[in-house]
Design a protein around this motif. Structure first.
Motif, PDB file in Angstrom:
ATOM      1  N   PRO A 171      52.434   9.091 -36.808  1.00 50.11           N
ATOM      2  CA  PRO A 171      51.685   9.120 -38.199  1.00 50.11           C
ATOM      3  C   PRO A 171      52.873   8.350 -39.305  1.00 50.11           C
ATOM      4  CG  PRO A 171      53.585  11.283 -37.879  1.00 50.11           C
ATOM      5  CD  PRO A 171      53.583  10.474 -36.516  1.00 50.11           C
ATOM      6  N   LEU A 172      51.950   7.727 -40.316  1.00 50.72           N
ATOM      7  CA  LEU A 172      52.110   7.024 -41.481  1.00 50.72           C
ATOM      8  C   LEU A 172      53.996   7.272 -42.002  1.00 50.72           C
ATOM      9  CD1 LEU A 172      51.768   4.324 -42.757  1.00 50.72           C
ATOM     10  CD2 LEU A 172      50.579   5.395 -44.658  1.00 50.72           C
ATOM     11  N   SER A 173      54.614   8.348 -41.384  1.00 51.19           N
ATOM     12  CA  SER A 173      55.844   9.076 -42.242  1.00 51.19           C
ATOM     13  C   SER A 173      56.657   8.925 -41.424  1.00 51.19           C
ATOM     14  CB  SER A 173      55.566  10.168 -42.504  1.00 51.19           C
ATOM     15  OG  SER A 173      54.712  11.113 -41.192  1.00 51.19           O
ATOM     16  N   ALA A 174      56.593   8.844 -40.007  1.00 47.23           N
ATOM     17  CA  ALA A 174      56.904   8.387 -38.983  1.00 47.23           C
ATOM     18  C   ALA A 174      58.117   6.529 -39.196  1.00 47.23           C
ATOM     19  CB  ALA A 174      56.481   8.885 -37.543  1.00 47.23           C
ATOM     20  N   VAL A 175      57.297   6.469 -39.654  1.00 49.59           N
ATOM     21  CA  VAL A 175      57.314   4.622 -39.287  1.00 49.59           C
ATOM     22  C   VAL A 175      57.943   4.277 -40.895  1.00 49.59           C
ATOM     23  CG1 VAL A 175      56.219   2.412 -40.173  1.00 49.59           C
ATOM     24  CG2 VAL A 175      54.648   4.093 -38.817  1.00 49.59           C
ATOM     25  N   GLY A 176      58.244   4.473 -41.602  1.00 49.58           N
ATOM     26  CA  GLY A 176      58.239   4.289 -42.914  1.00 49.58           C
ATOM     27  C   GLY A 176      59.144   2.912 -42.823  1.00 49.58           C
ATOM     28  N   ALA A 177      60.159   2.190 -43.165  1.00 48.74           N
ATOM     29  CA  ALA A 177      60.886   0.931 -43.224  1.00 48.74           C
ATOM     30  C   ALA A 177      60.585  -0.373 -42.258  1.00 48.74           C
ATOM     31  CB  ALA A 177      61.434   0.378 -44.309  1.00 48.74           C
ATOM     32  N   ARG A 178      60.515   0.321 -41.166  1.00 48.44           N
ATOM     33  CA  ARG A 178      60.709   0.150 -39.587  1.00 48.44           C
ATOM     34  C   ARG A 178      59.889  -0.892 -39.537  1.00 48.44           C
ATOM     35  NH1 ARG A 178      60.857   3.777 -35.395  1.00 48.44           N
ATOM     36  NH2 ARG A 178      59.269   5.096 -36.177  1.00 48.44           N
ATOM     37  N   PRO A 179      60.176  -2.619 -38.631  1.00 51.56           N
ATOM     38  CA  PRO A 179      59.022  -3.070 -38.587  1.00 51.56           C
ATOM     39  C   PRO A 179      58.269  -3.291 -37.336  1.00 51.56           C
ATOM     40  CG  PRO A 179      60.866  -3.700 -37.954  1.00 51.56           C
ATOM     41  CD  PRO A 179      61.308  -2.951 -38.293  1.00 51.56           C
ATOM     42  N   VAL A 180      56.435  -3.180 -37.625  1.00 48.21           N
ATOM     43  CA  VAL A 180      55.592  -3.177 -37.353  1.00 48.21           C
ATOM     44  C   VAL A 180      54.993  -4.467 -36.620  1.00 48.21           C
ATOM     45  CG1 VAL A 180      53.395  -1.984 -36.784  1.00 48.21           C
ATOM     46  CG2 VAL A 180      54.625  -0.591 -38.383  1.00 48.21           C
ATOM     47  N   ARG A 181      55.385  -4.474 -35.121  1.00 44.46           N
ATOM     48  CA  ARG A 181      53.839  -5.948 -35.280  1.00 44.46           C
ATOM     49  C   ARG A 181      53.119  -5.122 -34.313  1.00 44.46           C
ATOM     50  NH1 ARG A 181      58.756  -7.460 -31.866  1.00 44.46           N
ATOM     51  NH2 ARG A 181      57.639  -9.854 -30.989  1.00 44.46           N
ATOM     52  N   THR A 182      52.389  -6.257 -34.306  1.00 42.01           N
ATOM     53  CA  THR A 182      50.471  -6.249 -33.890  1.00 42.01           C
ATOM     54  C   THR A 182      50.691  -7.349 -33.180  1.00 42.01           C
ATOM     55  OG1 THR A 182      48.889  -7.366 -35.889  1.00 42.01           O
ATOM     56  CG2 THR A 182      49.965  -4.867 -35.688  1.00 42.01           C
ATOM     57  N   ILE A 183      49.171  -7.582 -32.810  1.00 45.25           N
ATOM     58  CA  ILE A 183      48.791  -8.418 -31.190  1.00 45.25           C
ATOM     59  C   ILE A 183      48.571 -10.097 -32.343  1.00 45.25           C
ATOM     60  CG2 ILE A 183      46.989  -7.978 -31.455  1.00 45.25           C
ATOM     61  CD1 ILE A 183      46.928  -9.292 -28.381  1.00 45.25           C
ATOM     62  N   GLU A 184      48.100  -9.443 -33.783  1.00 45.40           N
ATOM     63  CA  GLU A 184      47.928 -10.751 -34.671  1.00 45.40           C
ATOM     64  C   GLU A 184      49.434 -11.341 -34.948  1.00 45.40           C
ATOM     65  OE1 GLU A 184      46.834  -7.362 -34.879  1.00 45.40           O
ATOM     66  OE2 GLU A 184      44.955  -7.459 -35.304  1.00 45.40           O
TER      67      GLU A 184
END
Ligand code: FES
Ligand code: FES
Length: 164
Positions: A62-75
């Motif tokens: 869930p969005l709430s579990a991500v917070g400010a942590r960096p997300v990386r996608t294949i793009e």
């Protein structure tokens, strides 16, 4: 509710319920369509992205579990003109058939190689086991991860030992 995510190094504001799966936010709000919806139940890996350096199943994050942590996608790994090391290795090994699982495969492998650039074949198999490929290209995928690891090792050797 507005949440600011850090996606591929950029702050991205999204207006979504905090319970919304990260996958939906990436695809529907941010138009990042690399991560795929396969099962939606955390059982196939098609939706794999990297959150804070770890491979994560975005369909059950869930969005709430991500917070400010960096997300990386294949793009964020490369482009058609300038593919990243793993993307180039997957192309060289022709590791995709339909391609539906591949973005997830690449992101899971990316998380491994960032932590361990020289994994054994057994370590690659164990790490990749959660991601499924219905086309059955697993052997080519394993070869692609091995090839990327070899490319990274060659690059490190060419750079020579680091001092200081
Ligand atoms: Fe996320 Fe299958 S779509 S694990
Ligand atoms: Fe088709 Fe993997 S290439 S599901």
């Amino acid at each position: 509710m507005t949440t600011t995510l850090n996606v591929n190094g950029q702050p991205r504001a999204v207006d979504a319920d905090p319970a919304t799966p990260l996958l939906y936010v990436l695809r529907d709000d941010l138009q990042l369509h690399g991560a795929k919806f396969g099962c939606g139940l955390g059982q196939c890996g098609a939706c794999t992205v990297i959150v804070d350096g770890q491979a994560a199943l975005s369909c059950i994050t869930p969005l709430s579990a991500v917070g400010a942590r960096p997300v990386r996608t294949i793009e964020g790994l490369g482009s058609v003109d300038k593919p990243g090391v793993l993307q180039a290795a997957f192309i060289a090994e022709q590791a995709a058939q339909c391609g539906y699982c591949i973005a997830g495969m690449v992101m899971r492998a990316q998380a491994l190689l960032e932590r361990n650039p020289a994994p054994t074949d057994a370590q690659i198999r164990e790490h990749m086991a959660i991601n499924l490929c219905r086309c059955g290209t697993h052997m080519r995928i394993l070869r692609a991860v091995r090839r990327a690891s070899d490319m990274l090792k060659s690059a490190a050797t060419a750079e020579g030992p680091r001092h200081g």
